[in-house]
Design a protein around this motif. Structure first.
Motif, PDB file in Angstrom:
ATOM      1  N   ALA A 147       5.289 -16.196 -12.244  1.00 22.74           N
ATOM      2  CA  ALA A 147       5.231 -16.193 -10.783  1.00 22.74           C
ATOM      3  C   ALA A 147       4.817 -14.807 -10.307  1.00 22.74           C
ATOM      4  CB  ALA A 147       6.583 -16.569 -10.191  1.00 22.74           C
ATOM      5  N   THR A 148       4.285 -14.732  -9.100  1.00 24.56           N
ATOM      6  CA  THR A 148       3.934 -13.454  -8.494  1.00 24.56           C
ATOM      7  C   THR A 148       4.689 -13.295  -7.180  1.00 24.56           C
ATOM      8  OG1 THR A 148       1.984 -14.449  -7.430  1.00 24.56           O
ATOM      9  CG2 THR A 148       1.643 -13.354  -9.548  1.00 24.56           C
ATOM     10  N   VAL A 149       5.151 -12.074  -6.935  1.00 23.22           N
ATOM     11  CA  VAL A 149       5.842 -11.731  -5.689  1.00 23.22           C
ATOM     12  C   VAL A 149       5.156 -10.495  -5.132  1.00 23.22           C
ATOM     13  CG1 VAL A 149       8.011 -11.019  -4.627  1.00 23.22           C
ATOM     14  CG2 VAL A 149       8.038 -12.669  -6.521  1.00 23.22           C
ATOM     15  N   GLY A 150       4.572 -10.612  -3.937  1.00 26.36           N
ATOM     16  CA  GLY A 150       3.829  -9.502  -3.362  1.00 26.36           C
ATOM     17  C   GLY A 150       4.363  -9.091  -2.009  1.00 26.36           C
ATOM     18  N   PHE A 151       4.199  -7.795  -1.705  1.00 27.24           N
ATOM     19  CA  PHE A 151       4.665  -7.220  -0.457  1.00 27.24           C
ATOM     20  C   PHE A 151       3.500  -6.582   0.279  1.00 27.24           C
ATOM     21  CE2 PHE A 151       8.225  -7.342  -3.320  1.00 27.24           C
ATOM     22  CZ  PHE A 151       9.293  -7.739  -2.517  1.00 27.24           C
ATOM     23  N   PHE A 189       0.838  -1.197   0.000  1.00 28.65           N
ATOM     24  CA  PHE A 189       0.000   0.000   0.000  1.00 28.65           C
ATOM     25  C   PHE A 189       0.872   1.246   0.000  1.00 28.65           C
ATOM     26  CE2 PHE A 189      -2.555   3.073   2.632  1.00 28.65           C
ATOM     27  CZ  PHE A 189      -3.502   3.345   1.657  1.00 28.65           C
ATOM     28  N   THR A 190       0.574   2.181  -0.859  1.00 28.93           N
ATOM     29  CA  THR A 190       1.274   3.441  -1.145  1.00 28.93           C
ATOM     30  C   THR A 190       2.557   3.239  -1.938  1.00 28.93           C
ATOM     31  OG1 THR A 190       2.701   3.773   0.809  1.00 28.93           O
ATOM     32  CG2 THR A 190       0.378   4.458   1.008  1.00 28.93           C
ATOM     33  N   GLY A 191       2.948   2.001  -2.223  1.00 29.71           N
ATOM     34  CA  GLY A 191       4.185   1.758  -2.967  1.00 29.71           C
ATOM     35  C   GLY A 191       4.015   2.002  -4.454  1.00 29.71           C
ATOM     36  N   THR A 192       5.138   2.127  -5.139  1.00 31.63           N
ATOM     37  CA  THR A 192       5.143   2.314  -6.575  1.00 31.63           C
ATOM     38  C   THR A 192       6.351   1.610  -7.167  1.00 31.63           C
ATOM     39  OG1 THR A 192       5.377   3.925  -8.391  1.00 31.63           O
ATOM     40  CG2 THR A 192       6.281   4.553  -6.237  1.00 31.63           C
ATOM     41  N   TRP A 193       6.198   1.137  -8.377  1.00 29.77           N
ATOM     42  CA  TRP A 193       7.312   0.447  -9.026  1.00 29.77           C
ATOM     43  C   TRP A 193       8.463   1.392  -9.318  1.00 29.77           C
ATOM     44  CZ3 TRP A 193       9.115   1.874 -13.829  1.00 29.77           C
ATOM     45  CH2 TRP A 193       8.257   2.556 -14.697  1.00 29.77           C
ATOM     46  N   ARG A 194       8.235   2.689  -9.230  1.00 28.73           N
ATOM     47  CA  ARG A 194       9.299   3.655  -9.511  1.00 28.73           C
ATOM     48  C   ARG A 194      10.223   3.900  -8.327  1.00 28.73           C
ATOM     49  NH1 ARG A 194       4.954   5.078 -12.611  1.00 28.73           N
ATOM     50  NH2 ARG A 194       5.405   5.693 -14.782  1.00 28.73           N
ATOM     51  N   ASN A 195       9.872   3.392  -7.145  1.00 27.34           N
ATOM     52  CA  ASN A 195      10.741   3.570  -5.979  1.00 27.34           C
ATOM     53  C   ASN A 195      12.056   2.819  -6.174  1.00 27.34           C
ATOM     54  OD1 ASN A 195       9.051   5.188  -4.493  1.00 27.34           O
ATOM     55  ND2 ASN A 195       8.137   3.497  -3.336  1.00 27.34           N
ATOM     56  N   PRO A 196      13.163   3.369  -5.682  1.00 29.24           N
ATOM     57  CA  PRO A 196      14.448   2.673  -5.814  1.00 29.24           C
ATOM     58  C   PRO A 196      14.444   1.273  -5.225  1.00 29.24           C
ATOM     59  CG  PRO A 196      14.810   4.954  -5.148  1.00 29.24           C
ATOM     60  CD  PRO A 196      13.328   4.724  -5.101  1.00 29.24           C
ATOM     61  N   GLY A 197      13.775   1.093  -4.074  1.00 31.89           N
ATOM     62  CA  GLY A 197      13.728  -0.239  -3.469  1.00 31.89           C
ATOM     63  C   GLY A 197      13.022  -1.249  -4.341  1.00 31.89           C
ATOM     64  N   SER A 198      11.915  -0.834  -4.942  1.00 32.34           N
ATOM     65  CA  SER A 198      11.181  -1.734  -5.833  1.00 32.34           C
ATOM     66  C   SER A 198      11.998  -2.054  -7.075  1.00 32.34           C
ATOM     67  CB  SER A 198       9.842  -1.105  -6.226  1.00 32.34           C
ATOM     68  OG  SER A 198       9.032  -0.906  -5.088  1.00 32.34           O
ATOM     69  N   ARG A 199      12.718  -1.068  -7.586  1.00 34.44           N
ATOM     70  CA  ARG A 199      13.557  -1.293  -8.763  1.00 34.44           C
ATOM     71  C   ARG A 199      14.702  -2.258  -8.432  1.00 34.44           C
ATOM     72  NH1 ARG A 199      12.675   3.033 -12.461  1.00 34.44           N
ATOM     73  NH2 ARG A 199      14.276   2.165 -13.800  1.00 34.44           N
ATOM     74  N   MET A 200      15.265  -2.146  -7.223  1.00 33.64           N
ATOM     75  CA  MET A 200      16.314  -3.075  -6.807  1.00 33.64           C
ATOM     76  C   MET A 200      15.795  -4.499  -6.767  1.00 33.64           C
ATOM     77  SD  MET A 200      17.254  -5.085  -3.986  1.00 33.64           S
ATOM     78  CE  MET A 200      16.535  -4.319  -2.532  1.00 33.64           C
ATOM     79  N   ILE A 201      14.600  -4.679  -6.216  1.00 28.83           N
ATOM     80  CA  ILE A 201      14.002  -6.013  -6.146  1.00 28.83           C
ATOM     81  C   ILE A 201      13.783  -6.563  -7.544  1.00 28.83           C
ATOM     82  CG2 ILE A 201      11.913  -7.258  -5.467  1.00 28.83           C
ATOM     83  CD1 ILE A 201      11.753  -5.140  -3.120  1.00 28.83           C
ATOM     84  N   ARG A 211      10.799  -1.958   1.961  1.00 28.57           N
ATOM     85  CA  ARG A 211      11.868  -1.200   2.616  1.00 28.57           C
ATOM     86  C   ARG A 211      12.795  -2.096   3.417  1.00 28.57           C
ATOM     87  NH1 ARG A 211       9.071   4.404   4.870  1.00 28.57           N
ATOM     88  NH2 ARG A 211       8.405   5.205   2.824  1.00 28.57           N
ATOM     89  N   ALA A 212      12.319  -3.263   3.802  1.00 28.17           N
ATOM     90  CA  ALA A 212      13.146  -4.193   4.581  1.00 28.17           C
ATOM     91  C   ALA A 212      13.928  -5.159   3.707  1.00 28.17           C
ATOM     92  CB  ALA A 212      12.260  -4.984   5.539  1.00 28.17           C
ATOM     93  N   MET A 213      13.704  -5.096   2.404  1.00 28.97           N
ATOM     94  CA  MET A 213      14.404  -6.008   1.505  1.00 28.97           C
ATOM     95  C   MET A 213      15.814  -5.491   1.211  1.00 28.97           C
ATOM     96  SD  MET A 213      12.578  -8.679   0.863  1.00 28.97           S
ATOM     97  CE  MET A 213      13.175  -9.395  -0.675  1.00 28.97           C
ATOM     98  N   THR A 214      16.783  -6.324   1.452  1.00 22.86           N
ATOM     99  CA  THR A 214      18.158  -6.042   1.062  1.00 22.86           C
ATOM    100  C   THR A 214      18.440  -6.778  -0.242  1.00 22.86           C
ATOM    101  OG1 THR A 214      18.975  -7.962   2.265  1.00 22.86           O
ATOM    102  CG2 THR A 214      18.833  -5.868   3.487  1.00 22.86           C
TER     103      THR A 214
END
Length: 268
Positions: free
Chosen positions: A110-114, A47-59, A239-242
């Motif tokens: 496959a699907t990966v959800g947060f 919720f409130t996330g976007t694929w444009r965030n750096p963390g999402s792009r890293m994942i 945000r917790a994903m390294t």
């Protein structure tokens, strides 16, 4: 991850606008690796996330070691249309993404959800099927949970006019003011229907939104094949994903999707 697949440098995101079965436009983008593969992964933000965030792009970049990756914003988020229903109608958003990938010729998806996206990924697989693996990270097991300060604040945000105004103006998230009618099945009610696709449930023991109990309930409700990772010191969602955690998820997916076969997707 180089031992999985040589040459996984991502291309520039290829933008796409998808249309859901209930008429909502979804802002999405496809990232392709350099190799030709029939495997694709859909990443569903919280919720409130976007694929444009750096963390999402890293994942997404980490998951390119397994297959091409489609990222998107749920309804009501940023450039997508409609209003966010906080986990209810969003299963149609994910179904539009999965259907688009199948239409491109990918034979394993496959699907990966947060967080909210984890609940959507579980409910989507249990409702529609059509996926070959599901990863649910930091997801709730049931609706209306208010047991932590963060979740009480989130409920204020989605239930009160002032909260919805803040989300709309500060976070570019438009939340519906309509109550659920009917209340949709929660993730534990649909987890068993994911099988025979494998399910991985990942949760941090330092999650400030949902305690570990939620992961245990989803895992217990699911049928084999299933796996549970309780991550020491991990907080909540994207945000917790390294990079190391994202690569572990990629390795798990690779081990379950390596039977992919069939024609290469269009445009590759």
């Amino acid at each position: 991850m180089s031992d999985l697949l040589p040459g996984t440098t991502p291309s520039h995101p290829e933008p796409a606008t998808l249309l859901t079965s209930d008429g909502v436009s979804i802002d999405a983008a496809l990232l392709r690796g350099t190799a030709t593969r029939p495997v694709a992964i859909a990443v569903a933000n919280g919720f409130t996330g976007t694929w444009r965030n750096p963390g999402s792009r890293m994942i997404a970049r980490s998951l390119l070691a397994v297959g091409d990756v489609m990222v998107f914003d749920f309804r009501g988020h940023h450039s997508s249309g409609g209003e966010c229903t906080v986990g209810d109608r969003e299963i149609h958003d994910l179904e539009a993404v999965v259907g688009h990938l199948r239409g491109l010729g990918y034979t394993r998806v496959a699907t990966v959800g947060f967080s909210m996206g984890a609940a959507v990924a579980v409910r989507h697989a249990g409702t529609f099927g059509g996926v070959d693996a599901v990863v649910a990270i930091s997801g709730p097991s049931r609706w209306f949970y208010r047991g932590t300060p963060r979740m009480r604040l989130l409920h204020f945000g989605v239930e009160k006019p002032a909260g919805r105004w803040f989300l709309r103006t500060a976070r570019r998230v438009r939340v519906t003011d309509r109550e659920w009618d009917p209340v949709p099945p929660d993730p534990t009610e649909l987890a068993a229907a994911i099988a025979p696709a494998p399910l991985l449930v990942v949760h941090g023991d330092a999650d400030a939104y949902f305690p570990v109990e939620h992961a245990l309930r989803i895992h217990e409700a699911a049928r084999e094949p299933k796996e549970l990772w309780i991550e020491p010191g991990m907080g909540h969602a994207e945000r917790a994903m390294t990079p190391e955690r994202a690569e572990r998820v990629a390795r798990w997916l690779a081990a379950r999707l390596d039977g992919a076969s069939g024609p290469a997707p269009e445009g590759k």
